[in-house]
Design a protein around this motif. Structure first.
Motif, PDB file in Angstrom:
ATOM      1  N   ALA A   1     -28.361 -19.911  19.784  1.00 28.40           N
ATOM      2  CA  ALA A   1     -29.576 -19.215  19.365  1.00 28.40           C
ATOM      3  C   ALA A   1     -30.457 -20.246  18.672  1.00 28.40           C
ATOM      4  N   PRO A   2     -31.742 -19.943  18.450  1.00 31.44           N
ATOM      5  CA  PRO A   2     -32.587 -20.906  17.729  1.00 31.44           C
ATOM      6  C   PRO A   2     -31.974 -21.262  16.377  1.00 31.44           C
ATOM      7  N   PRO A   3     -31.695 -22.544  16.147  1.00 39.87           N
ATOM      8  CA  PRO A   3     -31.060 -22.938  14.882  1.00 39.87           C
ATOM      9  C   PRO A   3     -32.101 -23.286  13.823  1.00 39.87           C
ATOM     10  N   VAL A   4     -31.624 -23.687  12.674  1.00 37.62           N
ATOM     11  CA  VAL A   4     -32.475 -24.189  11.599  1.00 37.62           C
ATOM     12  C   VAL A   4     -33.096 -25.519  12.032  1.00 37.62           C
ATOM     13  N   HIS A   5     -34.386 -25.699  11.775  1.00 35.05           N
ATOM     14  CA  HIS A   5     -35.009 -26.975  12.109  1.00 35.05           C
ATOM     15  C   HIS A   5     -34.472 -28.058  11.169  1.00 35.05           C
ATOM     16  N   PRO A   6     -34.167 -29.253  11.675  1.00 28.59           N
ATOM     17  CA  PRO A   6     -33.569 -30.290  10.811  1.00 28.59           C
ATOM     18  C   PRO A   6     -34.458 -30.714   9.655  1.00 28.59           C
ATOM     19  N   ASP A   7     -35.783 -30.678   9.802  1.00 28.48           N
ATOM     20  CA  ASP A   7     -36.653 -31.026   8.674  1.00 28.48           C
ATOM     21  C   ASP A   7     -36.524 -29.998   7.558  1.00 28.48           C
TER      22      ASP A   7
ATOM     23  N   ARG B   1     -23.767 -32.103  11.674  1.00 29.19           N
ATOM     24  CA  ARG B   1     -23.641 -30.973  12.580  1.00 29.19           C
ATOM     25  C   ARG B   1     -25.010 -30.676  13.166  1.00 29.19           C
ATOM     26  N   HIS B   2     -25.065 -30.499  14.466  1.00 29.92           N
ATOM     27  CA  HIS B   2     -26.318 -30.171  15.138  1.00 29.92           C
ATOM     28  C   HIS B   2     -26.348 -28.664  15.430  1.00 29.92           C
ATOM     29  N   GLY B   3     -27.536 -28.096  15.304  1.00 24.56           N
ATOM     30  CA  GLY B   3     -27.673 -26.681  15.575  1.00 24.56           C
ATOM     31  C   GLY B   3     -27.110 -25.808  14.475  1.00 24.56           C
ATOM     32  N   VAL B   4     -27.453 -26.104  13.211  1.00 27.98           N
ATOM     33  CA  VAL B   4     -26.975 -25.290  12.090  1.00 27.98           C
ATOM     34  C   VAL B   4     -27.573 -23.890  12.220  1.00 27.98           C
TER      35      VAL B   4
ATOM     36  N   PRO C   1     -19.543 -30.626   5.968  1.00 29.80           N
ATOM     37  CA  PRO C   1     -20.782 -31.336   5.642  1.00 29.80           C
ATOM     38  C   PRO C   1     -21.816 -31.143   6.753  1.00 29.80           C
ATOM     39  N   LEU C   2     -23.058 -30.924   6.356  1.00 32.91           N
ATOM     40  CA  LEU C   2     -24.142 -30.704   7.317  1.00 32.91           C
ATOM     41  C   LEU C   2     -25.088 -31.886   7.391  1.00 32.91           C
ATOM     42  N   VAL C   3     -25.453 -32.443   6.250  1.00 29.75           N
ATOM     43  CA  VAL C   3     -26.355 -33.597   6.226  1.00 29.75           C
ATOM     44  C   VAL C   3     -26.084 -34.375   4.949  1.00 29.75           C
ATOM     45  N   SER C   4     -26.269 -35.698   5.012  1.00 28.24           N
ATOM     46  CA  SER C   4     -26.114 -36.533   3.822  1.00 28.24           C
ATOM     47  C   SER C   4     -27.145 -37.652   3.869  1.00 28.24           C
ATOM     48  N   TYR C   5     -27.452 -38.200   2.694  1.00 37.51           N
ATOM     49  CA  TYR C   5     -28.423 -39.288   2.617  1.00 37.51           C
ATOM     50  C   TYR C   5     -28.346 -39.935   1.244  1.00 37.51           C
TER      51      TYR C   5
ATOM     52  N   TYR D   1     -34.948 -34.074  22.524  1.00 33.32           N
ATOM     53  CA  TYR D   1     -33.775 -33.257  22.817  1.00 33.32           C
ATOM     54  C   TYR D   1     -33.007 -32.949  21.535  1.00 33.32           C
ATOM     55  N   ARG D   2     -32.821 -33.946  20.684  1.00 32.74           N
ATOM     56  CA  ARG D   2     -32.049 -33.736  19.463  1.00 32.74           C
ATOM     57  C   ARG D   2     -32.365 -34.848  18.458  1.00 32.74           C
ATOM     58  N   GLU D   3     -32.462 -34.470  17.174  1.00 31.35           N
ATOM     59  CA  GLU D   3     -32.615 -35.443  16.101  1.00 31.35           C
ATOM     60  C   GLU D   3     -31.254 -36.030  15.751  1.00 31.35           C
TER      61      GLU D   3
END
Length: 355
Positions: free
Chosen positions: A75-81, A112-115, A156-160, A286-288
């Motif tokens: 389904a439409p996921p959360v946008h990565p930004d 993870r892609h497509g949260v 974990p979903l994103v780190s920086y 296609y994917r970030e």
């Protein structure tokens, strides 16, 4: 009885009252300390779509079910930004609410892609380094690693890594930043390649052909994007507040009156996302994958129009799924008076021709 609302009485009360402070000073950060940020966000469709619409990110995979399925999402996921902003937002109260420049971010990695929409976030940060500022005795420089985690699964979903100037309780002695500075500016149009090449389209092969055309000659693949987005009160204050970003510089006009900008400034992630939205509109993303070397060079205030400029660094056809190849970009956000305000390196999978 005391009339606390009498103007003179109330002014006297304010003069005598202690202020319950928010945020931390530079001296409060110890290297290696782990900070659990108490609030968290539930990633909602409304939040994601509001962020995307206001920053001109119109990729249909994040809006429409059929496009999401074609991209490999249920389904439409959360946008990565939006995800990135929602991870940074809850950290502000503990890390940078006292103020100070957001210097940059490195090593942004999506685990993870497509949260999915509805995911609840937990956010934590580790203090990596602390050092005095060489140019501003009232500030120190702190770098944290921040992690956004699925609160339900612990995944974990994103780190920086993020680096900020942070006010000190007591100013430190410095040399004013003079040591090691020559004052010479080597940059300028004379250092530009002779030719700037633009790709013919937005598919992976278009970027690869443009790089091949520029190879072995004094040329670079670089181009600007036509769209601009004028910053307004909504993007300055409402978008960061919706991600729990409580930094006073985005919504407190009184606190900013004596600052260099003289008024609230835009959240760096809004400026960044707007410039990336302009760039994505001219490619078949296609994917970030990730970001590095993100730097914020100047402030943006209401009324400034943000544009985007892109340089293509590499196009790797061996990476990614069969339908896409990996492209590395350098993006620059700039204002209508041609001030660079953000730059960063981005890696993304871009659809091939016919995908």
């Amino acid at each position: 009885m005391t009339d606390w609302t009498d103007p003179e009485t109330f002014a006297a009360a304010l003069d005598r009252a202690d202020t319950r402070e928010k945020g931390r000073y530079f001296e409060d950060f110890d290297e290696g300390a782990v900070i659990e940020h108490a609030p968290g966000l539930r990633l909602t469709r409304h939040g994601s779509e509001t962020w995307m619409s206001q920053t001109l990110n119109h990729d249909p995979a994040y809006w429409r079910s059929d496009a999401a399925l074609d991209r490999g999402f249920d389904a439409p996921p959360v946008h990565p930004d939006y995800l990135l902003a929602c991870v940074m937002g809850p950290s502000v109260e503990d890390l940078s609410e006292k103020g100070g420049y957001f210097l940059g971010r490195d090593g942004v990695e999506f685990h993870r892609h497509g949260v999915p929409l509805g995911t609840e976030l937990r956010v934590e940060s580790t203090v990596e380094t602390t050092r005095p500022s060489s140019s501003r005795p009232g500030y120190g420089v702190v770098t944290w690693e921040t992690r956004g985690i699925d609160a339900a699964s612990g995944e974990p979903l994103v780190s920086y890594e993020r680096t900020n100037m942070v006010p000190r309780r007591e100013p430190a002695a410095t040399d004013g930043g003079r040591s090691g500075s020559t004052g010479d500016d080597e940059s300028g149009p004379s250092l530009l390649p002779e030719t700037l090449v633009a790709p013919d389209g937005g598919a992976f092969e278009d970027f690869r052909r443009a790089l091949d055309e520029a190879a072995d000659r004094d040329a670079a693949v670089a181009y600007r994007h036509e769209r601009g987005r004028t910053t307004d009160e909504f993007t300055v204050a409402a978008l960061p507040l919706a991600t729990l970003n409580t930094a006073r510089q985005h919504h407190n006009a009184a606190a900013m009156a004596d600052s260099p900008s003289g008024e609230p400034v835009a959240y760096g992630d809004v400026t960044r996302s707007t410039a990336l939205g302009h760039a994505r509109s001219d490619e078949r993303t296609y994917r970030e994958l990730g970001y590095d070397g993100e730097r914020f060079h100047d402030f943006v205030t209401a009324g400034d129009t943000v544009f985007g400029f892109t340089r293509v660094l590499d196009a790797d056809g061996s990476a990614g799924p069969s339908r896409a190849g990996e492209v590395t970009f350098e993006h620059v956000a700039f204002t209508d008076d041609e001030r660079p305000v953000y730059s960063g390196v981005r890696r993304a999978l871009v659809d091939r021709e016919g995908a």
